[in-house]
Design an enzyme around this catalytic site. Structure first.
Site, PDB file in Angstrom:
ATOM      1  N   TYR A 165       0.833  -1.197   0.000  1.00 58.06           N
ATOM      2  CA  TYR A 165       0.000   0.000   0.000  1.00 58.06           C
ATOM      3  C   TYR A 165       0.872   1.252   0.000  1.00 58.06           C
ATOM      4  CZ  TYR A 165      -3.707  -3.381   0.985  1.00 58.06           C
ATOM      5  OH  TYR A 165      -4.572  -4.442   0.922  1.00 58.06           O
ATOM      6  N   GLY A 179      -4.863 -12.986  12.440  1.00 61.64           N
ATOM      7  CA  GLY A 179      -5.864 -12.616  11.458  1.00 61.64           C
ATOM      8  C   GLY A 179      -6.840 -13.746  11.213  1.00 61.64           C
ATOM      9  N   ARG A 180      -6.462 -14.665  10.346  1.00 69.56           N
ATOM     10  CA  ARG A 180      -7.365 -15.770  10.029  1.00 69.56           C
ATOM     11  C   ARG A 180      -7.752 -16.613  11.236  1.00 69.56           C
ATOM     12  NH1 ARG A 180      -4.428 -14.485   5.655  1.00 69.56           N
ATOM     13  NH2 ARG A 180      -5.462 -14.443   3.617  1.00 69.56           N
TER      14      ARG A 180
END
Length: 391
Positions: free
Chosen positions: A189, A332-333
């Site tokens: 990003y 996260g997951r």
């Protein structure tokens, strides 16, 4: 010696444990708003025992989103939705955190589970598509592959304007009740793009030398630090290595994090740059592969650190804290697959009071279970697990 369930204090904020729900994009916003979906989804993880709760990366401008279905905080009318999230997170004993970011040349995408005619999930839409926009970057270099549409190179005035947008977003985040602010400068990003020679070919004060490529980060930190209270942590997820000889190098990242510390950075959340798909020996399939790099930052810069990537096995998460390799574990997951991951991990690790992590009324019922233990809804705890102290 700390363990996974030890409290962690940074500035004026204390987390009940070292377990962080990492930002995960959910593609469930309209006009950048947070709604019932986010209150339910994030509240469940707070009630499940996580210490620090992030929503997804929150865009500072409309063109800073990944898709039109991603959340933002570029407008005052978005504050109330965020406040609903922070209220539910606090109610269940966790600390609400926000990750501010801008996707740069990786924006204007199709959500991965959707498609438009001619544009499958995860592909990039052209600027003239109804759900697309003109992407911006340090230099007019598309990411590559199906992200091949023209990119606008930011002018110096536009860079300065973005720093003001970071500060404006931080003010709104404070109004919304967040108590921890992270800036997302990884994963290809905009911040990662400025830092990487792969994406940044500028010849002005924002390109070329390491000092110049880090200038975007330092000025953004200065802008946010000026409005973000000193008692609340200001952290950064940094893309510390592109795993490509032409891109960001880890040694440069260590140096730059030292500068960031001098500009008010309180903790470094270490990840990869992902400024190219052309990576040498990508490690994503290896357990805890970011821990060694992250510990070097902790040791050499003298700053608290956290990291993610394949830390979802309780014994592994606990070990990296016990060995004082990292200060926080980002999941996260695993947080998506199990909103009560901390409770499960506490049982796996032999914690004396795993249900202390859930709200009191739930705790009473779970601790006073009169049935067959294996039917309580969690797997039986491992008998050989080490005994941890009581919470």
């Amino acid at each position: 010696m700390p363990d996974l369930f030890s409290p962690f204090t940074l500035k004026g904020v204390t987390l009940r444990n070292r377990i962080v729900m990492s930002p995960m994009t959910m593609y469930s916003s309209q006009d950048g708003q947070m709604g019932d979906y986010h209150v339910s989804y994030l509240g469940a993880r707070a009630s499940g025992g996580f210490g620090l709760i992030f929503p997804e990366q929150i865009a500072i401008t409309p063109d800073g989103r990944t898709t039109t279905e991603c959340a933002g905080i570029w407008s005052d009318d978005q504050i109330e939705g965020h406040r609903r999230v922070t209220d539910i997170v606090k109610r269940f004993g966790a600390v609400p955190a926000i990750q501010l970011g801008h996707t740069g040349r990786k924006g204007s995408e199709v959500a991965p589970h959707r498609s438009y005619p001619g544009y499958p999930g995860n592909s990039q839409l052209p600027a003239d598509h109804p759900n697309g926009w003109q992407c911006v970057a340090p230099s007019p270099i598309p990411y590559g592959g199906d992200h091949h549409w023209p990119v606008h190179a930011l002018t110096v005035d536009e860079i300065k304007a973005l720093h003001r947008r970071y500060a404006d977003a931080a003010r709104r985040a404070l109004d919304a009740g967040y108590q921890w602010l992270e800036m997302h400068y990884a994963h290809g990003y905009l911040g990662a793009e400025f830092f990487s020679p792969i994406a940044n070919r500028r010849t002005d004060e924002y390109g070329g030398s390491l000092e110049n490529r880090a200038r975007f980060h330092l000025e953004a930190l200065d802008a946010v630090r000026a409005v973000w209270p000193e008692e609340y942590p200001l952290t950064m997820r940094l893309g510390a290595d592109d795993l490509n000889p032409a891109g960001t190098q880890f040694e440069d990242a260590v140096t730059a994090i030292g500068w960031m510390k001098d500009h008010g950075l309180d903790l470094a959340d270490i990840s990869l740059g992902f400024n190219t798909d052309d990576m040498v020996d990508p490690p994503m399939g290896r357990e805890a592969f970011m821990v060694e790099m992250t510990n070097r930052v902790r040791t050499e810069v003298g700053i608290p650190v956290g990291t993610s990537w394949n830390l979802g096995i309780p014994e592994t998460a606990d070990r990296v804290i016990r060995d004082e390799l990292v200060d926080l574990v980002f999941l996260g997951r695993p947080a998506l697959s199990n909103p009560h991951w901390p409770v499960w991990a506490a049982r796996e690790l032999g914690h004396a009071a795993p249900f202390d992590l859930v709200p009191d009324d739930w705790r009473w019922w779970l601790q006073n279970f009169r049935g067959y233990d294996a039917s309580i809804g969690l797997p039986p705890a491992k008998e050989a697990a080490p005994r941890l102290r009581s919470a």
